[in-house]
Design a protein around this motif. Structure first.
Motif, PDB file in Angstrom:
ATOM      1  N   GLY A   3      30.968  51.068  21.128  1.00  0.00           N
ATOM      2  CA  GLY A   3      31.479  51.295  22.478  1.00  0.00           C
ATOM      3  C   GLY A   3      30.668  50.663  23.591  1.00  0.00           C
ATOM      4  O   GLY A   3      30.895  50.979  24.763  1.00  0.00           O
ATOM      5  N   LEU A   4      29.739  49.780  23.286  1.00  0.00           N
ATOM      6  CA  LEU A   4      28.924  49.156  24.324  1.00  0.00           C
ATOM      7  C   LEU A   4      29.716  48.071  25.057  1.00  0.00           C
ATOM      8  O   LEU A   4      30.400  47.267  24.424  1.00  0.00           O
ATOM      9  N   PHE A   5      29.612  48.060  26.368  1.00  0.00           N
ATOM     10  CA  PHE A   5      30.240  47.008  27.170  1.00  0.00           C
ATOM     11  C   PHE A   5      29.527  46.965  28.514  1.00  0.00           C
ATOM     12  O   PHE A   5      28.659  47.792  28.808  1.00  0.00           O
ATOM     13  N   ASN A   6      29.904  45.992  29.353  1.00  0.00           N
ATOM     14  CA  ASN A   6      29.268  45.826  30.662  1.00  0.00           C
ATOM     15  C   ASN A   6      29.900  46.799  31.649  1.00  0.00           C
ATOM     16  O   ASN A   6      30.938  46.513  32.247  1.00  0.00           O
ATOM     17  N   ARG A   7      29.278  47.930  31.808  1.00  0.00           N
ATOM     18  CA  ARG A   7      29.834  49.000  32.645  1.00  0.00           C
ATOM     19  C   ARG A   7      29.769  48.660  34.131  1.00  0.00           C
ATOM     20  O   ARG A   7      30.673  49.000  34.895  1.00  0.00           O
ATOM     21  N   ASP A   8      28.717  47.964  34.565  1.00  0.00           N
ATOM     22  CA  ASP A   8      28.576  47.625  35.983  1.00  0.00           C
ATOM     23  C   ASP A   8      29.702  46.711  36.436  1.00  0.00           C
ATOM     24  O   ASP A   8      30.268  46.894  37.523  1.00  0.00           O
ATOM     25  N   VAL A   9      30.036  45.728  35.612  1.00  0.00           N
ATOM     26  CA  VAL A   9      31.132  44.816  35.957  1.00  0.00           C
ATOM     27  C   VAL A   9      32.454  45.575  36.009  1.00  0.00           C
ATOM     28  O   VAL A   9      33.291  45.349  36.895  1.00  0.00           O
ATOM     29  N   TYR A  10      32.645  46.483  35.079  1.00  0.00           N
ATOM     30  CA  TYR A  10      33.899  47.248  35.043  1.00  0.00           C
ATOM     31  C   TYR A  10      34.066  48.101  36.303  1.00  0.00           C
ATOM     32  O   TYR A  10      35.127  48.096  36.938  1.00  0.00           O
ATOM     33  N   ILE A  11      33.028  48.818  36.686  1.00  0.00           N
ATOM     34  CA  ILE A  11      33.125  49.710  37.847  1.00  0.00           C
ATOM     35  C   ILE A  11      33.346  48.906  39.121  1.00  0.00           C
ATOM     36  O   ILE A  11      34.202  49.247  39.961  1.00  0.00           O
ATOM     37  N   GLU A  12      32.597  47.811  39.296  1.00  0.00           N
ATOM     38  CA  GLU A  12      32.754  47.006  40.503  1.00  0.00           C
ATOM     39  C   GLU A  12      34.138  46.353  40.551  1.00  0.00           C
ATOM     40  O   GLU A  12      34.764  46.277  41.627  1.00  0.00           O
ATOM     41  N   GLY A  13      34.627  45.897  39.407  1.00  0.00           N
ATOM     42  CA  GLY A  13      35.961  45.310  39.385  1.00  0.00           C
ATOM     43  C   GLY A  13      37.043  46.311  39.738  1.00  0.00           C
ATOM     44  O   GLY A  13      37.997  45.989  40.460  1.00  0.00           O
ATOM     45  N   MET A  14      36.890  47.555  39.278  1.00  0.00           N
ATOM     46  CA  MET A  14      37.891  48.575  39.612  1.00  0.00           C
ATOM     47  C   MET A  14      37.828  48.968  41.087  1.00  0.00           C
ATOM     48  O   MET A  14      38.856  49.253  41.711  1.00  0.00           O
ATOM     49  N   LYS A  15      36.638  48.989  41.643  1.00  0.00           N
ATOM     50  CA  LYS A  15      36.514  49.281  43.078  1.00  0.00           C
ATOM     51  C   LYS A  15      37.226  48.223  43.911  1.00  0.00           C
ATOM     52  O   LYS A  15      37.968  48.545  44.847  1.00  0.00           O
ATOM     53  N   ARG A  16      36.994  46.973  43.585  1.00  0.00           N
ATOM     54  CA  ARG A  16      37.628  45.895  44.345  1.00  0.00           C
ATOM     55  C   ARG A  16      39.137  45.879  44.127  1.00  0.00           C
ATOM     56  O   ARG A  16      39.901  45.584  45.054  1.00  0.00           O
ATOM     57  N   ARG A  17      39.559  46.216  42.947  1.00  0.00           N
ATOM     58  CA  ARG A  17      40.997  46.271  42.685  1.00  0.00           C
ATOM     59  C   ARG A  17      41.655  47.361  43.528  1.00  0.00           C
ATOM     60  O   ARG A  17      42.740  47.165  44.073  1.00  0.00           O
ATOM     61  N   LEU A  18      40.989  48.487  43.640  1.00  0.00           N
ATOM     62  CA  LEU A  18      41.522  49.577  44.454  1.00  0.00           C
ATOM     63  C   LEU A  18      41.512  49.221  45.936  1.00  0.00           C
ATOM     64  O   LEU A  18      42.466  49.498  46.662  1.00  0.00           O
TER      65      LEU A  18
END
Length: 622
Positions: free
Chosen positions: A593-608
């Motif tokens: 389950g390891l992945f780049n969590r920082d990129v995911y969170i920032e991408g979702m913020k910008r998408r919102l």
């Protein structure tokens, strides 16, 4: 220890007292109770005659109450019963029960305590019960038992009555149809104690062997409903199936963690869609809108795996990864990314597939090791999905029209220098990295050119309508240097390329759709390419005398460019593949389950935020 009338000491064990009752004729009456004579009501007694198998008759008297039983055992059990066994000669339960008519007013009566006095009495003092036992012998025994139940645990007398009923009537008799309880008993009061967990341990013990008796299970409808709900929420695994599993044993099993059963649940078709994209960014920042590249209109659904390689990438790698994450949305996560100089490669995967991926590995090679700023070379990322190993490579090869040999030499160096895989062992690891994987996807600015003059190519492009028809050959692809290399086997042995139907992707004036108008006057070329390779499989399965060919494990479904993006002198190119997936081994090191969590969170913020901004713009226009 209290003494009985005949001087015998009473037994302090409630279990002993309850164990004796079913085998003897009993008479239970309150003793030493100062409130026993208060608020007493007379209740008729119903006579019951029991026919014995030998022809004998056994008479019993059953008293019914219409008010709430007010002893200290219960303050909310409606209805009491006291049984007197007149004839105790038969020790076996009778087979037939004949219910007589109701007793006359002269029938014996039983005193019942009033509700208020019993409630007060229950909270103050324990109850002393005296029991006379008559077993037919010349001598009789009598003892007194003192009960001290826990606070408000008032169900003991109800359990005792139920045991007496079961002993008085033959097995299988429906006691509810006998109307032995008072008519004012509510279903609510009864259902509150159907769960046997509310009973004390001694109360549930029966007369033989300490077996649990008088358990009142929950409603059958409720139990069935709860079972169905549990089956819908959870995927129940039978114990026998669990014993057959071979987790972390390194064996290929249908029930293993990465076996066929799990594969069919996650991927019913046993295949995934893979998107591969390549783009020479010319060192420029990408546009804010990347849908035309990452989510082109030629795809019906978002692919399961997305691999995007860039050359001459922008300096802000984090911003580029966040942009890709914002475009893909929350359904995908960044599994791994790697870079070398201006080369960058990112692998996104569907979020639920991350639990079936191995630990990703990466490697890189610069074909110009002496230069401080590395612009030419390759970056590779490999991983396994279930039992299928994949390798993604992006490269930037030597430029200029005449340097075909240098580009071929770069390819050979890259193939033999990349050391993958490293975390898991394969039987015969080859020096050619492309032989160590089931599927290989190679993309990048390969810099191979067309062997025609610039003016002739521009005229052909101007007079041709793209995309080209599939049934017609490409007008000038026979002069393409990479096509010649593939056909001769000088490099990329075993690799294939889908048919090119789009216009050349190099070289454009940045910000326009015009080919190079600078002083260099570069000729249009297909420098940006995507190749694929897969491990050879058997020719087919033989049924009888016919040989049935097997479907190719990798198939290119689409191959196109993105002319709408004009920030660079190159056009992005993308391809969509279908890749078959096979079961894997439990010994494979998983990514857990390891992945780049920082990129995911920032991408979702910008998408919102972009969604909110577009909504605000629409509202302001209206």
């Amino acid at each position: 220890m209290e003494k009985t009338a005949n001087g015998q000491s009473s037994r302090g064990n409630r279990k002993t007292f309850l164990g004796i009752i079913p085998r003897k004729s009993t008479r239970v009456e309150p003793q030493n109770d100062p409130v026993a004579g208060e608020d007493v009501q007379e209740v008729p007694v119903e006579n019951v005659e029991v026919v014995q198998p030998n022809g004998g008759v056994q008479r019993r008297s059953i008293a019914k109450t219409s008010k709430v039983m007010t002893n200290r055992f219960s303050d909310h059990i409606s209805g009491g019963i006291c049984c007197t066994n007149v004839d105790s000669r038969a020790l076996t339960p009778p087979e037939n029960v004949r219910k007589l008519s109701r007793s006359t007013p002269n029938s014996p009566t039983i005193g019942v305590l009033s509700e208020d006095n019993a409630r007060n009495r229950c909270a103050k003092k324990p109850l002393e019960m005296s029991c006379s036992l008559d077993d037919g012998s010349s001598s009789s025994r009598q003892f007194t038992q003192t009960f001290t139940p826990p606070e408000r645990q008032n169900i003991a007398v109800s359990a005792c009555r139920s045991r007496l009923r079961k002993k008085l009537f033959p097995p299988g008799t429906n006691l509810d149809e006998m109307n032995l309880s008072a008519p004012n008993i509510s279903d609510k009061d009864t259902s509150e104690h159907r769960n046997s967990r509310s009973f004390s341990y001694d109360t549930l013990l029966g007369s033989s062997g300490g077996n649990i008796v008088n358990q009142r299970p929950t409603s059958a409808d409720s139990l069935a409903r709860n079972t169905l709900m549990a089956a819908q929420v959870l995927n129940l695994i039978p114990t026998e199936k669990a014993r057959e599993r071979s987790y972390l044993q390194g064996k290929l099993s249908y029930n293993s963690l990465l076996g066929g059963q799990e594969l069919e649940k996650v991927l019913p078709n046993r295949e995934v869609k893979i998107f591969v994209g390549t783009w020479n960014m010319n060192g420029q920042n990408p546009p804010k809108e990347m849908n035309d590249f990452v989510l082109p209109l030629g795809m019906d659904n978002v692919p399961d795996v997305v691999g995007i390689g860039t050359q001459e990438s922008c300096s802000e790698r984090y911003e580029w990864e966040v942009t890709l994450q914002e475009t893909l949305g929350p359904s995908h996560i960044l599994l791994h990314s790697a870079s070398l100089g201006t080369l960058h490669l990112a692998i996104f995967i569907r979020r639920d597939l991350i639990w079936f991926c191995s630990l990703p590995e990466d490697d890189s090679l610069s074909v110009r090791p002496g230069t401080a700023f590395r612009t030419k070379g390759a970056v590779a990322i490999s991983f396994c999905l279930f039992g299928t190993s994949m390798l993604f490579v992006t490269s930037h090869l030597t430029a200029h029209q005449a340097k075909v040999k240098e580009r071929v030499q770069d390819i050979k160096r890259i193939i033999h220098a990349l050391d993958l895989p490293r975390n898991y062992v394969i039987r015969h690891k080859s020096k050619d990295v492309t032989h160590n994987f089931d599927s290989v996807y190679w993309c990048g600015d390969l810099n191979f050119r067309l062997g025609e003059p610039r003016e002739k190519l521009l005229e052909w492009i101007e007079n041709t309508q793209f995309p080209l028809p599939d049934h017609l050959p490409h007008g000038y692809l026979h002069t393409d240097q990479l096509t010649t290399v593939l056909s001769d086997g000088a490099a990329f042995k075993g690799f294939k390329e889908a048919k090119i139907t789009f216009p050349p992707t190099y070289k454009y004036d940045p910000g326009t759709q015009q080919f190079d108008t600078s002083s260099k006057q570069r000729a249009p070329a297909y420098t940006d390419r995507i190749l694929f390779k897969y491990r050879s499989t058997p020719l087919g399965l033989r049924r009888g005398s016919a040989l049935i060919p097997m479907q190719s494990p990798v198939e290119c479904l689409a191959y196109d460019s993105v002319p709408s993006i004009v920030t660079s002198d190159h056009k992005p190119v993308w391809a969509l593949f279908r890749n078959a997936i096979r079961p894997g081994l439990d010994s494979m090191p998983l990514a857990a389950g390891l992945f780049n969590r920082d990129v995911y969170i920032e991408g979702m913020k910008r998408r919102l935020n972009s969604k909110n901004q577009s909504s605000s713009v629409v509202c302001s226009i209206q």
